[in-house]
Motif scaffolding. Structure first.
Motif, mmCIF file in Angstrom:
data_model
loop_
_atom_site.group_PDB
_atom_site.id
_atom_site.type_symbol
_atom_site.label_atom_id
_atom_site.label_comp_id
_atom_site.label_asym_id
_atom_site.label_seq_id
_atom_site.Cartn_x
_atom_site.Cartn_y
_atom_site.Cartn_z
ATOM 1 N N ALA A 1 0.848 -1.189 0.000
ATOM 2 C CA ALA A 1 0.000 0.000 0.000
ATOM 3 C C ALA A 1 0.883 1.239 0.000
ATOM 4 C CB ALA A 1 -0.899 -0.008 1.229
ATOM 5 N N PHE A 2 0.419 2.302 -0.644
ATOM 6 C CA PHE A 2 1.206 3.538 -0.691
ATOM 7 C C PHE A 2 0.399 4.696 -0.116
ATOM 8 C CE2 PHE A 2 -0.996 3.127 -4.754
ATOM 9 C CZ PHE A 2 -1.530 4.387 -4.962
ATOM 10 N N GLN A 3 1.103 5.654 0.447
ATOM 11 C CA GLN A 3 0.494 6.844 1.045
ATOM 12 C C GLN A 3 0.935 8.126 0.339
ATOM 13 O OE1 GLN A 3 2.362 4.547 2.967
ATOM 14 N NE2 GLN A 3 0.450 3.397 3.260
ATOM 15 N N HIS A 4 1.949 8.014 -0.516
ATOM 16 C CA HIS A 4 2.495 9.176 -1.202
ATOM 17 C C HIS A 4 2.711 8.854 -2.675
ATOM 18 C CE1 HIS A 4 3.401 10.742 2.828
ATOM 19 N NE2 HIS A 4 3.819 9.516 3.095
ATOM 20 N N VAL A 5 2.592 9.871 -3.510
ATOM 21 C CA VAL A 5 2.837 9.719 -4.948
ATOM 22 C C VAL A 5 3.765 10.837 -5.403
ATOM 23 C CG1 VAL A 5 1.828 9.663 -7.258
ATOM 24 C CG2 VAL A 5 0.565 8.668 -5.329
ATOM 25 N N TYR A 6 4.744 10.482 -6.227
ATOM 26 C CA TYR A 6 5.634 11.461 -6.847
ATOM 27 C C TYR A 6 5.606 11.202 -8.342
ATOM 28 C CZ TYR A 6 9.771 14.487 -7.367
ATOM 29 O OH TYR A 6 10.636 15.511 -7.702
ATOM 30 N N ALA A 7 5.221 12.203 -9.122
ATOM 31 C CA ALA A 7 5.124 12.047 -10.576
ATOM 32 C C ALA A 7 6.149 12.918 -11.279
ATOM 33 C CB ALA A 7 3.722 12.398 -11.048
ATOM 34 N N ALA A 8 6.959 12.288 -12.093
ATOM 35 C CA ALA A 8 7.969 13.007 -12.877
ATOM 36 C C ALA A 8 8.087 12.355 -14.244
ATOM 37 C CB ALA A 8 9.309 12.997 -12.160
ATOM 38 N N ALA A 9 6.940 12.053 -14.847
ATOM 39 C CA ALA A 9 6.934 11.405 -16.164
ATOM 40 C C ALA A 9 7.254 12.428 -17.243
ATOM 41 C CB ALA A 9 5.572 10.773 -16.422
ATOM 42 N N GLY A 10 7.934 11.991 -18.283
ATOM 43 C CA GLY A 10 8.255 12.879 -19.393
ATOM 44 C C GLY A 10 9.718 12.776 -19.757
ATOM 45 N N GLY A 11 10.180 13.725 -20.553
ATOM 46 C CA GLY A 11 11.587 13.709 -20.929
ATOM 47 C C GLY A 11 11.854 14.051 -22.380
ATOM 48 N N MET A 12 10.823 14.474 -23.133
ATOM 49 C CA MET A 12 11.056 14.908 -24.508
ATOM 50 C C MET A 12 11.388 16.398 -24.518
ATOM 51 S SD MET A 12 8.452 13.050 -27.135
ATOM 52 C CE MET A 12 9.458 13.652 -28.490
ATOM 53 N N PHE A 13 12.517 16.765 -25.128
ATOM 54 C CA PHE A 13 12.950 18.161 -25.136
ATOM 55 C C PHE A 13 13.507 18.559 -26.503
ATOM 56 C CE2 PHE A 13 13.444 16.633 -20.745
ATOM 57 C CZ PHE A 13 12.623 17.538 -20.090
ATOM 58 N N ASP A 14 12.797 18.221 -27.568
ATOM 59 C CA ASP A 14 13.258 18.579 -28.911
ATOM 60 C C ASP A 14 13.321 20.097 -29.072
ATOM 61 O OD1 ASP A 14 13.251 15.911 -29.344
ATOM 62 O OD2 ASP A 14 11.492 15.858 -30.636
ATOM 63 N N THR A 15 14.194 20.547 -29.968
ATOM 64 C CA THR A 15 14.400 21.985 -30.161
ATOM 65 C C THR A 15 13.650 22.543 -31.372
ATOM 66 O OG1 THR A 15 16.408 21.540 -31.434
ATOM 67 C CG2 THR A 15 16.669 21.914 -29.064
ATOM 68 N N THR A 16 12.800 21.741 -31.981
ATOM 69 C CA THR A 16 12.050 22.193 -33.161
ATOM 70 C C THR A 16 11.216 23.427 -32.835
ATOM 71 O OG1 THR A 16 11.866 19.867 -33.835
ATOM 72 C CG2 THR A 16 10.455 21.456 -34.972
ATOM 73 N N SER A 17 11.232 24.418 -33.724
ATOM 74 C CA SER A 17 10.459 25.639 -33.510
ATOM 75 C C SER A 17 8.971 25.377 -33.710
ATOM 76 C CB SER A 17 10.906 26.732 -34.482
ATOM 77 O OG SER A 17 10.503 26.405 -35.809
ATOM 78 N N ILE A 18 8.143 26.294 -33.235
ATOM 79 C CA ILE A 18 6.696 26.151 -33.413
ATOM 80 C C ILE A 18 6.344 26.057 -34.892
ATOM 81 C CG2 ILE A 18 4.444 27.290 -33.154
ATOM 82 C CD1 ILE A 18 5.346 28.403 -30.532
ATOM 83 N N LEU A 19 6.987 26.871 -35.728
ATOM 84 C CA LEU A 19 6.656 26.892 -37.152
ATOM 85 C C LEU A 19 6.999 25.574 -37.835
ATOM 86 C CD1 LEU A 19 7.809 30.498 -38.172
ATOM 87 C CD2 LEU A 19 5.475 29.667 -37.743
ATOM 88 N N ASP A 20 8.025 24.895 -37.350
ATOM 89 C CA ASP A 20 8.452 23.632 -37.967
ATOM 90 C C ASP A 20 7.877 22.401 -37.281
ATOM 91 O OD1 ASP A 20 10.038 24.975 -39.837
ATOM 92 O OD2 ASP A 20 11.722 25.074 -38.436
ATOM 93 N N LEU A 21 7.134 22.605 -36.214
ATOM 94 C CA LEU A 21 6.606 21.487 -35.430
ATOM 95 C C LEU A 21 5.449 20.821 -36.171
ATOM 96 C CD1 LEU A 21 7.107 20.301 -32.558
ATOM 97 C CD2 LEU A 21 5.240 21.771 -31.766
ATOM 98 N N THR A 22 5.576 19.517 -36.381
ATOM 99 C CA THR A 22 4.491 18.795 -37.045
ATOM 100 C C THR A 22 3.401 18.439 -36.034
ATOM 101 O OG1 THR A 22 5.406 16.588 -36.649
ATOM 102 C CG2 THR A 22 6.154 17.767 -38.633
ATOM 103 N N THR A 23 2.233 18.146 -36.554
ATOM 104 C CA THR A 23 1.128 17.760 -35.684
ATOM 105 C C THR A 23 1.491 16.521 -34.874
ATOM 106 O OG1 THR A 23 -0.473 18.660 -37.244
ATOM 107 C CG2 THR A 23 -1.295 17.084 -35.629
ATOM 108 N N GLU A 24 2.140 15.568 -35.512
ATOM 109 C CA GLU A 24 2.502 14.333 -34.816
ATOM 110 C C GLU A 24 3.537 14.598 -33.729
ATOM 111 O OE1 GLU A 24 2.697 10.733 -33.291
ATOM 112 O OE2 GLU A 24 1.157 11.457 -34.689
ATOM 113 N N GLU A 25 4.505 15.470 -34.003
ATOM 114 C CA GLU A 25 5.502 15.798 -32.988
ATOM 115 C C GLU A 25 4.859 16.476 -31.780
ATOM 116 O OE1 GLU A 25 9.547 16.534 -35.664
ATOM 117 O OE2 GLU A 25 8.073 18.148 -35.443
ATOM 118 N N LEU A 26 3.939 17.391 -32.046
ATOM 119 C CA LEU A 26 3.250 18.069 -30.958
ATOM 120 C C LEU A 26 2.469 17.077 -30.106
ATOM 121 C CD1 LEU A 26 2.320 20.607 -29.489
ATOM 122 C CD2 LEU A 26 0.502 20.842 -31.207
ATOM 123 N N ARG A 27 1.736 16.193 -30.773
ATOM 124 C CA ARG A 27 0.939 15.203 -30.046
ATOM 125 C C ARG A 27 1.823 14.236 -29.271
ATOM 126 N NH1 ARG A 27 -3.499 14.095 -34.902
ATOM 127 N NH2 ARG A 27 -4.738 15.978 -34.478
#
Length: 242
Positions: free
Chosen positions: A78-104
């Motif tokens: 059983a747990f009483q505490h939760v720590y969330a640190a999911a993630g890790g994508m940090f691409d440098t693509t600009s907004i103008l060059d960002l594809t829909t799939e990359e954003l999603r």
């Protein structure tokens, strides 16, 4: 002994949370992708003691929920505490060059697993009614400095999630807080190779230790943007509760 459930346990921030939990005399229940990920976790923190690993896909809306079901059945501690640190994508693509799939994809990796974790674990913590329960979300300063387009936008979404969660849990037994990280944290032996500009996961761990030990830090953003912030926590209420 109380337990901390850690989502994103194999990353640099997850390693920090594990260090903090163990130093706070808490058990760790760490979600990993597979056995190879578990071995990486053990190398990052330098021990297996006090750590239970469970395999699950945190990218799936059922991944953490399945873990909680195993807890309910007594198959996991059983747990009483939760720590969330999911993630890790940090691409440098600009907004103008960002594809829909990359954003999603950035939203799927950096944002959605934290929401899924919240949806799966908060009902369980509320049911248990432990007055010492905590839920901690780690976010990054890129959402404010705009340094990496897609990653920055996902951080903005996490800030808003923290606002909502602080309000939703203002009058519950769950003490929700956000750690806002403006420094680069590295786990394992590799941290020594990057010099003083990088903070070791074992150093950053003191922030979570202090949050766990400080009941007055509730519904807050804890700012960690310079090493001095490790000595005396800087925190403020995320939102005003009406």
């Amino acid at each position: 002994m109380q337990t901390v459930l850690i989502i994103g346990a194999t990353g640099n921030i997850g390693a920090s949370a594990i260090h903090a939990a163990l130093r706070s005399k808490l058990h760790v229940l760490a979600i990993v992708r597979n056995q190879a990920s578990a071995e990486k976790l053990f190398r990052n923190v330098g021990t297996r003691e006090g750590i239970t690993t469970v395999e699950a896909d945190i990218m799936s809306d059922r991944g953490v929920e399945d873990v909680v079901e195993k807890v309910r059945k007594g198959e996991l501690p059983a747990f009483q505490h939760v720590y969330a640190a999911a993630g890790g994508m940090f691409d440098t693509t600009s907004i103008l060059d960002l594809t829909t799939e990359e954003l999603r994809k950035h939203m799927r990796v950096n944002f959605e697993p934290n929401v899924f974790a919240y949806q799966a674990t908060i009902p369980y913590l509320l049911e248990q009614g432990d007055p010492t329960s905590t839920w901690t979300l780690c976010t990054g300063a890129s959402g404010d400095n705009g340094s990496r387009a897609a990653a920055s936008m996902t951080q903005g979404a996490l800030y808003s999630m923290a606002n909502v969660a602080c309000l939703d849990n203002a009058d519950t037994n769950v003490r929700f807080n956000e750690i806002y990280l403006g420094l680069f944290v590295m786990a394992g032996a590799g941290a020594d190779q990057f010099g003083p500009g990088v903070m070791k996961a074992s150093e950053f761990a003191i922030v979570y230790e202090k949050i766990l030990a400080s009941p007055d830090i509730r519904g807050c953003r804890v700012m960690v943007c310079q090493r001095e912030d490790l000595t005396e926590l800087r925190f403020r209420k995320k939102v005003d509760v009406v």
